[in-house]
Every structure is written in structure tokens, then in C-alpha cells.
Design an enzyme around this catalytic site. Structure first.
Site, PDB file in Angstrom:
ATOM      1  N   ARG A 109      14.707  78.569 -17.982  1.00 43.70           N
ATOM      2  CA  ARG A 109      13.702  79.895 -18.661  1.00 43.70           C
ATOM      3  C   ARG A 109      14.299  80.372 -20.241  1.00 43.70           C
ATOM      4  O   ARG A 109      13.974  81.407 -20.735  1.00 43.70           O
ATOM      5  CB  ARG A 109      14.068  80.974 -17.616  1.00 43.70           C
ATOM      6  CG  ARG A 109      12.778  81.325 -16.383  1.00 43.70           C
ATOM      7  CD  ARG A 109      13.134  81.746 -15.161  1.00 43.70           C
ATOM      8  NE  ARG A 109      13.359  82.495 -14.986  1.00 43.70           N
ATOM      9  CZ  ARG A 109      14.165  83.954 -13.817  1.00 43.70           C
ATOM     10  NH1 ARG A 109      14.859  83.115 -13.439  1.00 43.70           N
ATOM     11  NH2 ARG A 109      13.852  85.422 -14.724  1.00 43.70           N
TER      12      ARG A 109
ATOM     13  N   LYS B  37      16.428  94.016 -18.130  1.00 40.72           N
ATOM     14  CA  LYS B  37      15.221  95.028 -18.358  1.00 40.72           C
ATOM     15  C   LYS B  37      14.352  95.996 -16.874  1.00 40.72           C
ATOM     16  O   LYS B  37      14.476  97.206 -17.462  1.00 40.72           O
ATOM     17  CB  LYS B  37      14.043  94.295 -19.166  1.00 40.72           C
ATOM     18  CG  LYS B  37      14.534  92.992 -20.143  1.00 40.72           C
ATOM     19  CD  LYS B  37      13.403  92.389 -21.101  1.00 40.72           C
ATOM     20  CE  LYS B  37      13.287  91.276 -20.154  1.00 40.72           C
ATOM     21  NZ  LYS B  37      13.792  90.388 -20.171  1.00 40.72           N
TER      22      LYS B  37
ATOM     23  N   ARG C 131       5.997  88.342 -25.175  1.00 44.12           N
ATOM     24  CA  ARG C 131       6.901  87.166 -24.182  1.00 44.12           C
ATOM     25  C   ARG C 131       7.009  86.185 -25.635  1.00 44.12           C
ATOM     26  O   ARG C 131       7.603  85.278 -25.501  1.00 44.12           O
ATOM     27  CB  ARG C 131       6.885  86.084 -23.042  1.00 44.12           C
ATOM     28  CG  ARG C 131       7.853  87.098 -22.103  1.00 44.12           C
ATOM     29  CD  ARG C 131       8.094  86.276 -21.415  1.00 44.12           C
ATOM     30  NE  ARG C 131       8.956  86.492 -20.265  1.00 44.12           N
ATOM     31  CZ  ARG C 131       9.215  86.918 -19.643  1.00 44.12           C
ATOM     32  NH1 ARG C 131       8.269  88.011 -19.072  1.00 44.12           N
ATOM     33  NH2 ARG C 131       9.782  86.895 -18.231  1.00 44.12           N
TER      34      ARG C 131
ATOM     35  N   ARG D  84      20.904  87.699  -8.216  1.00 45.59           N
ATOM     36  CA  ARG D  84      20.141  88.300  -7.712  1.00 45.59           C
ATOM     37  C   ARG D  84      19.651  87.886  -6.822  1.00 45.59           C
ATOM     38  O   ARG D  84      19.035  86.852  -6.560  1.00 45.59           O
ATOM     39  CB  ARG D  84      19.075  88.404  -9.016  1.00 45.59           C
ATOM     40  CG  ARG D  84      17.940  89.221  -8.949  1.00 45.59           C
ATOM     41  CD  ARG D  84      17.172  89.599 -10.444  1.00 45.59           C
ATOM     42  NE  ARG D  84      16.200  88.857 -10.839  1.00 45.59           N
ATOM     43  CZ  ARG D  84      15.355  88.255 -12.163  1.00 45.59           C
ATOM     44  NH1 ARG D  84      15.887  89.359 -12.025  1.00 45.59           N
ATOM     45  NH2 ARG D  84      14.896  87.564 -12.465  1.00 45.59           N
TER      46      ARG D  84
ATOM     47  N   ARG E 157      14.372  85.065  -5.653  1.00 45.98           N
ATOM     48  CA  ARG E 157      13.584  83.747  -6.591  1.00 45.98           C
ATOM     49  C   ARG E 157      13.666  83.063  -6.902  1.00 45.98           C
ATOM     50  O   ARG E 157      14.680  82.445  -7.243  1.00 45.98           O
ATOM     51  CB  ARG E 157      13.240  85.051  -7.783  1.00 45.98           C
ATOM     52  CG  ARG E 157      12.373  86.379  -7.745  1.00 45.98           C
ATOM     53  CD  ARG E 157      12.386  87.027  -8.932  1.00 45.98           C
ATOM     54  NE  ARG E 157      12.146  85.956  -9.923  1.00 45.98           N
ATOM     55  CZ  ARG E 157      12.105  87.061 -11.357  1.00 45.98           C
ATOM     56  NH1 ARG E 157      12.029  88.493 -11.538  1.00 45.98           N
ATOM     57  NH2 ARG E 157      11.689  86.675 -12.786  1.00 45.98           N
TER      58      ARG E 157
END
Ligand code: AMP
Length: 216
Positions: free
Chosen positions: A171, A13, A88, A127, A160
Site C-alpha cells: 500500500r 484520515k 487516489r 489497528r 484488516r
């Protein structure tokens, strides 16, 4: 053009939204980025948000809605925007609908970036993000030219805390429990479009870009 991006963490996203916002001259509004800047700046909001975020949980709905309300009032949101990471939960979507209604407007589309679990996990665990400018990299699919250093600004790349294994699992659990219902919610409102986000980033981008042209 007012668009919401839905989809699990790791669907791409943020990566897609940055490029689309630039191509179409609209704002990219990411509640996750806004919360991370609050944490970096050491504000009260940042302190409140940090433990939720690091553990892979959602911040309370009122906190997320409050940040969005202020952000949508800014000048650069007038031309349109992509909301990335908001709403969300169904209550957030209801509050957004009401907020836009009060502003005399409404969403044009909710775009669901659909990605499978193995792809999501590989993307999230590889990432890396620039500490200075926020540019997103991936150690295999999108590496920086020099390991650990941002191509754009020379900043340090970091992982992160919520991209570590335990937090990723949490998550994904939270996504299934609280966020996935939004797909049906927007479908029922005739606003949903699905886009395949399991394929190459460039191919998903082409599909999204065509869709944005139709919405213009
Ligand atoms: P993201 O960068 O979108 O993956 O968001 C990172 C984290 O910020 C999430 O795991 C949540 O802890 C928090 N967050 C971002 N957006 C929201 C939201 N709309 N509602 C609740 N928490 C959020």
C-alpha cells in the site's frame, strides 16, 4: 463544505473524518468502507474488489468513480462531505472535478494529512476494527476496554487483511507511485492545506476543527 482528505494510509484520515463529520454535520464518505461493506455483503462488486484490496492494490479507477458518483447523489451529501480515500489517482481527481462541475459545484479544500513512515507503520499494524460497526481502535494508542471487543456495540475486533505487513508495504508503494502526485495536483489548483498528522490525534483534530470552522 466539500473537502477531500489526502495522505498515506495510516495518517488518520478515517479516524479524524468520523469525528469531524459528526461535529460539522456533514457526511463522511469513505470508498474503502463502502468497498468493505460490499465484500461483507458478498455482492459482485465486493467479489471484484476483494483481491485488489487484500493485496494492497487499488481497484480500477472506473470502479471507484462509479461508487462515488452514486454516493454523492444521496440526500445526506447535500450539506457537504469529507471524501476519505478518494480520489487516489490523478485520473480520479480529474473525473471528480468534472463530476462536481456537472453538478454545478466544486471542492472547497484538499487537506493533506502529513505523516512519516515509522508512525504510519506503527498505526497500521496495531489497528483493529469492529466487524459490526466499523469503529477503529489501536492495540496501544486507542485500545478497547475489553480486549478484542468493541466498546460501542460488543462486536468482534479484527485486523484488516491489508493491515498485515506485506500488504502495508504494498500500500505504501502504491501510495508513492499513484496517490502522492495528488498533493502537487491540488497545490497547483490552489486548494491544498497541509496538516501535521504525526502528532497526537487530539492535536491534529484541533487543527482540523479550526480549519473547518474557517471553511464553514
Ligand atoms: P482505505 O480504507 O481507504 O485504506 O481503502 C482500502 C482499500 O480499498 C485500498 O487499499 C484500495 O484497494 C481500495 N480503495 C479505496 N478507495 C479507493 C480508490 N479511491 N481507488 C482505488 N481503490 C480504492
Amino acid at each position: 463544505m466539500k473537502v477531500v482528505f489526502l495522505g498515506p494510509p495510516g495518517a488518520g484520515k478515517g479516524t479524524q473524518a468520523v469525528d469531524l463529520a459528526r461535529e460539522f454535520g456533514i457526511a463522511h464518505i469513505s470508498t474503502g468502507d463502502m468497498l468493505r461493506s460490499e465484500i461483507k455483503a458478498g455482492t459482485e462488486l465486493g467479489k471484484l474488489a476483494q483481491s485488489y484490496i487484500d493485496d494492497g492494490n487499488l481497484v480500477p479507477d472506473e470502479v471507484a468513480v462509479d461508487i462515488i458518483r452514486h454516493r454523492l447523489e444521496k440526500d445526506d451529501a447535500r450539506n457537504g462531505y469529507i471524501l476519505d480515500g478518494f480520489p487516489r489517482t490523478v485520473p480520479q481527481a480529474e473525473m471528480l472535478e468534472k463530476m462536481l462541475d456537472e453538478m454545478g459545484t466544486a471542492l472547497d479544500r484538499a487537506i493533506y494529512l502529513e505523516a512519516s513512515e515509522p508512525v504510519i507503520i506503527a498505526r497500521l499494524s496495531g489497528r483493529r476494527i469492529c466487524r459490526e460497526c466499523g469503529k477503529i481502535y489501536h492495540i496501544e494508542n486507542m485500545p478497547s476496554r475489553s480486549a478484542g471487543i468493541c466498546d460501542l456495540c460488543g462486536g468482534e475486533l479484527y485486523q484488516r487483511p491489508d493491515d498485515q505487513e506485506d500488504a502495508i508495504r504494498q500500500r505504501l508503494r502504491v501510495y508513492k507511485e499513484k496517490t502522492a502526485d495528488l498533493i502537487q495536483w491540488y497545490y497547483d489548483k490552489n486548494l491544498l492545506t497541509r496538516v501535521d498528522a504525526d502528532i497526537l490525534r487530539e492535536d491534529t483534530y484541533k487543527e482540523l476543527s479550526e480549519l473547518f470552522k474557517e471553511l464553514q
